[in-house]
Design a protein around this motif. Structure first.
Motif, PDB file in Angstrom:
ATOM      1  N   GLU A  10       0.861  -1.189   0.000  1.00  0.00           N
ATOM      2  CA  GLU A  10       0.000   0.000   0.000  1.00  0.00           C
ATOM      3  C   GLU A  10       0.890   1.229   0.000  1.00  0.00           C
ATOM      4  OE1 GLU A  10      -2.591   2.600  -0.280  1.00  0.00           O
ATOM      5  OE2 GLU A  10      -3.577   0.675   0.038  1.00  0.00           O
ATOM      6  N   ASP A  11       0.712   2.111  -1.011  1.00  0.00           N
ATOM      7  CA  ASP A  11       1.565   3.288  -1.120  1.00  0.00           C
ATOM      8  C   ASP A  11       1.067   4.465  -0.282  1.00  0.00           C
ATOM      9  OD1 ASP A  11      -0.533   3.291  -3.166  1.00  0.00           O
ATOM     10  OD2 ASP A  11       0.301   5.232  -3.741  1.00  0.00           O
ATOM     11  N   ASP A  12      -0.182   4.451   0.134  1.00  0.00           N
ATOM     12  CA  ASP A  12      -0.716   5.507   0.987  1.00  0.00           C
ATOM     13  C   ASP A  12      -0.274   5.212   2.422  1.00  0.00           C
ATOM     14  OD1 ASP A  12      -2.553   6.689   2.939  1.00  0.00           O
ATOM     15  OD2 ASP A  12      -3.766   7.307   1.229  1.00  0.00           O
ATOM     16  N   ALA A  13       0.635   6.030   2.940  1.00  0.00           N
ATOM     17  CA  ALA A  13       1.225   5.773   4.258  1.00  0.00           C
ATOM     18  C   ALA A  13       0.184   5.710   5.364  1.00  0.00           C
ATOM     19  CB  ALA A  13       2.275   6.835   4.576  1.00  0.00           C
ATOM     20  N   ASP A  14      -0.815   6.585   5.326  1.00  0.00           N
ATOM     21  CA  ASP A  14      -1.851   6.580   6.360  1.00  0.00           C
ATOM     22  C   ASP A  14      -2.675   5.295   6.315  1.00  0.00           C
ATOM     23  OD1 ASP A  14      -1.078   9.093   7.308  1.00  0.00           O
ATOM     24  OD2 ASP A  14      -2.509  10.150   6.029  1.00  0.00           O
ATOM     25  N   TYR A  15      -3.092   4.898   5.126  1.00  0.00           N
ATOM     26  CA  TYR A  15      -3.893   3.679   5.021  1.00  0.00           C
ATOM     27  C   TYR A  15      -3.042   2.447   5.345  1.00  0.00           C
ATOM     28  CZ  TYR A  15      -7.739   0.704   3.622  1.00  0.00           C
ATOM     29  OH  TYR A  15      -8.758  -0.214   3.644  1.00  0.00           O
ATOM     30  N   SER A  16      -1.772   2.476   4.955  1.00  0.00           N
ATOM     31  CA  SER A  16      -0.867   1.390   5.305  1.00  0.00           C
ATOM     32  C   SER A  16      -0.766   1.249   6.824  1.00  0.00           C
ATOM     33  CB  SER A  16       0.518   1.636   4.707  1.00  0.00           C
ATOM     34  OG  SER A  16       1.401   0.606   5.078  1.00  0.00           O
ATOM     35  N   ALA A  33       5.242  -3.083   2.428  1.00  0.00           N
ATOM     36  CA  ALA A  33       6.002  -2.782   1.219  1.00  0.00           C
ATOM     37  C   ALA A  33       5.276  -1.641   0.528  1.00  0.00           C
ATOM     38  CB  ALA A  33       6.083  -4.000   0.309  1.00  0.00           C
ATOM     39  N   PHE A  34       6.026  -0.632   0.115  1.00  0.00           N
ATOM     40  CA  PHE A  34       5.400   0.554  -0.447  1.00  0.00           C
ATOM     41  C   PHE A  34       5.531   0.672  -1.956  1.00  0.00           C
ATOM     42  CE2 PHE A  34       6.409   1.442   3.966  1.00  0.00           C
ATOM     43  CZ  PHE A  34       5.172   1.818   4.438  1.00  0.00           C
ATOM     44  N   ASN A  35       6.337  -0.215  -2.570  1.00  0.00           N
ATOM     45  CA  ASN A  35       6.480  -0.182  -4.017  1.00  0.00           C
ATOM     46  C   ASN A  35       6.804  -1.581  -4.530  1.00  0.00           C
ATOM     47  OD1 ASN A  35       9.455  -0.562  -4.316  1.00  0.00           O
ATOM     48  ND2 ASN A  35       9.495   1.320  -3.114  1.00  0.00           N
ATOM     49  N   TRP A  36       6.639  -1.783  -5.821  1.00  0.00           N
ATOM     50  CA  TRP A  36       6.790  -3.123  -6.398  1.00  0.00           C
ATOM     51  C   TRP A  36       8.233  -3.595  -6.451  1.00  0.00           C
ATOM     52  CZ3 TRP A  36       3.057  -6.395  -6.407  1.00  0.00           C
ATOM     53  CH2 TRP A  36       1.772  -5.893  -6.243  1.00  0.00           C
ATOM     54  N   SER A  38      10.391  -3.250  -3.935  1.00  0.00           N
ATOM     55  CA  SER A  38      10.596  -3.898  -2.641  1.00  0.00           C
ATOM     56  C   SER A  38       9.747  -5.164  -2.518  1.00  0.00           C
ATOM     57  CB  SER A  38      10.323  -2.935  -1.482  1.00  0.00           C
ATOM     58  OG  SER A  38       8.994  -2.506  -1.477  1.00  0.00           O
ATOM     59  N   VAL A  39       8.578  -5.188  -3.156  1.00  0.00           N
ATOM     60  CA  VAL A  39       7.743  -6.391  -3.137  1.00  0.00           C
ATOM     61  C   VAL A  39       8.498  -7.559  -3.755  1.00  0.00           C
ATOM     62  CG1 VAL A  39       5.673  -7.469  -4.121  1.00  0.00           C
ATOM     63  CG2 VAL A  39       5.543  -5.175  -3.126  1.00  0.00           C
ATOM     64  N   MET A  40       9.097  -7.342  -4.916  1.00  0.00           N
ATOM     65  CA  MET A  40       9.812  -8.422  -5.596  1.00  0.00           C
ATOM     66  C   MET A  40      10.981  -8.928  -4.755  1.00  0.00           C
ATOM     67  SD  MET A  40       9.575  -7.548  -9.611  1.00  0.00           S
ATOM     68  CE  MET A  40       9.330  -5.785  -9.651  1.00  0.00           C
ATOM     69  N   ARG A  41      11.729  -8.019  -4.157  1.00  0.00           N
ATOM     70  CA  ARG A  41      12.838  -8.430  -3.290  1.00  0.00           C
ATOM     71  C   ARG A  41      12.318  -9.193  -2.077  1.00  0.00           C
ATOM     72  NH1 ARG A  41      14.569  -3.205  -4.113  1.00  0.00           N
ATOM     73  NH2 ARG A  41      14.002  -2.644  -1.997  1.00  0.00           N
ATOM     74  N   THR A  42      11.252  -8.698  -1.480  1.00  0.00           N
ATOM     75  CA  THR A  42      10.697  -9.325  -0.285  1.00  0.00           C
ATOM     76  C   THR A  42      10.163 -10.721  -0.588  1.00  0.00           C
ATOM     77  OG1 THR A  42      10.129  -7.154   0.625  1.00  0.00           O
ATOM     78  CG2 THR A  42       8.993  -9.046   1.571  1.00  0.00           C
ATOM     79  N   LEU A  43       9.471 -10.880  -1.711  1.00  0.00           N
ATOM     80  CA  LEU A  43       8.938 -12.193  -2.071  1.00  0.00           C
ATOM     81  C   LEU A  43      10.036 -13.201  -2.389  1.00  0.00           C
ATOM     82  CD1 LEU A  43       5.832 -11.196  -4.226  1.00  0.00           C
ATOM     83  CD2 LEU A  43       5.812 -12.347  -2.000  1.00  0.00           C
ATOM     84  N   GLU A  44      11.179 -12.723  -2.870  1.00  0.00           N
ATOM     85  CA  GLU A  44      12.306 -13.620  -3.142  1.00  0.00           C
ATOM     86  C   GLU A  44      12.938 -14.137  -1.863  1.00  0.00           C
ATOM     87  OE1 GLU A  44      15.198 -11.671  -5.557  1.00  0.00           O
ATOM     88  OE2 GLU A  44      13.938 -11.726  -7.351  1.00  0.00           O
ATOM     89  N   ILE A  55      -4.494  -1.812  -5.747  1.00  0.00           N
ATOM     90  CA  ILE A  55      -4.231  -2.054  -7.173  1.00  0.00           C
ATOM     91  C   ILE A  55      -3.244  -1.038  -7.715  1.00  0.00           C
ATOM     92  CG2 ILE A  55      -5.199  -1.989  -9.508  1.00  0.00           C
ATOM     93  CD1 ILE A  55      -7.669  -3.338  -8.478  1.00  0.00           C
ATOM     94  N   GLU A  56      -3.550   0.234  -7.562  1.00  0.00           N
ATOM     95  CA  GLU A  56      -2.719   1.273  -8.161  1.00  0.00           C
ATOM     96  C   GLU A  56      -1.689   1.808  -7.169  1.00  0.00           C
ATOM     97  OE1 GLU A  56      -2.742   1.988 -11.307  1.00  0.00           O
ATOM     98  OE2 GLU A  56      -4.592   0.943 -11.797  1.00  0.00           O
ATOM     99  N   THR A  57      -0.431   1.769  -7.586  1.00  0.00           N
ATOM    100  CA  THR A  57       0.652   2.395  -6.825  1.00  0.00           C
ATOM    101  C   THR A  57       1.506   3.173  -7.823  1.00  0.00           C
ATOM    102  OG1 THR A  57       2.282   0.623  -7.047  1.00  0.00           O
ATOM    103  CG2 THR A  57       0.701   0.419  -5.218  1.00  0.00           C
ATOM    104  N   PRO A  58       2.293   4.121  -7.345  1.00  0.00           N
ATOM    105  CA  PRO A  58       3.133   4.884  -8.270  1.00  0.00           C
ATOM    106  C   PRO A  58       4.126   4.028  -9.054  1.00  0.00           C
ATOM    107  CG  PRO A  58       2.995   6.009  -6.174  1.00  0.00           C
ATOM    108  CD  PRO A  58       2.346   4.660  -5.989  1.00  0.00           C
ATOM    109  N   THR A  59       4.488   2.863  -8.522  1.00  0.00           N
ATOM    110  CA  THR A  59       5.471   2.029  -9.206  1.00  0.00           C
ATOM    111  C   THR A  59       4.866   0.864  -9.977  1.00  0.00           C
ATOM    112  OG1 THR A  59       5.826   0.698  -7.219  1.00  0.00           O
ATOM    113  CG2 THR A  59       7.282   2.606  -7.549  1.00  0.00           C
ATOM    114  N   GLY A  60       3.536   0.788 -10.036  1.00  0.00           N
ATOM    115  CA  GLY A  60       2.943  -0.288 -10.812  1.00  0.00           C
ATOM    116  C   GLY A  60       1.537  -0.630 -10.396  1.00  0.00           C
ATOM    117  N   ASN A  61       0.977  -1.556 -11.139  1.00  0.00           N
ATOM    118  CA  ASN A  61      -0.389  -2.001 -10.973  1.00  0.00           C
ATOM    119  C   ASN A  61      -0.357  -3.441 -10.467  1.00  0.00           C
ATOM    120  OD1 ASN A  61      -2.685  -3.622 -12.178  1.00  0.00           O
ATOM    121  ND2 ASN A  61      -3.417  -1.532 -12.562  1.00  0.00           N
TER     122      ASN A  61
END
Length: 124
Positions: A10-16, A33-36, A38-44, A55-61
């Motif tokens: 979630e890219d919205d810090a308050d909602y996160s 995770a705030f962007n995709w 870091s998501v990819m690194r974290t999932l690895e 769904i929508e974040t500044p770094t991807g869908n």
């Protein structure tokens, strides 16, 4: 209740913060995770029982990302919940296509998330 390790995207810090606090108060271990990237690194490097994502974040869908990430069994097998402001049957169908439960981001979204988690805990 089954304690789950949950990746929150979630890219919205308050909602996160709301999601993280809620999940922790229900006895789970959330990881933010705030962007995709870091998501990819974290999932690895880590494993999760559940992914909660916007769904929508500044770094991807998320729909596009999981269309790609779900090619790996490790990721495909993780239950996913999408909490988004996007409405409509097309969005709901797209969530189903990536193996995700759809929750509309509204005043009841946290209660809806809790209900989904309770449902997952019963089936785990």
């Amino acid at each position: 209740m089954h304690r789950m390790k949950i990746l929150v995207i979630e890219d919205d810090a308050d909602y996160s913060d709301i999601l993280m606090t809620s999940l922790a108060s229900w006895g789970h271990s959330p990881v933010a995770a705030f962007n995709w990237f870091s998501v990819m690194r974290t999932l690895e490097s880590d494993s999760f029982d559940l992914i909660v994502t916007d769904i929508e974040t500044p770094t991807g869908n998320a729909l596009n990302a999981f269309d790609f990430l779900n090619r790996e069994e490790k990721v495909r097998s993780i239950p996913k919940i999408v909490i988004t402001g996007r409405e409509g049957q097309e969005t709901q169908n797209a969530c189903l296509a990536i193996g995700a439960v759809y929750i509309h981001k509204s005043t009841s979204s946290i209660a809806d998330l809790k209900a989904e988690l309770d449902s997952l805990s019963l089936t785990s």
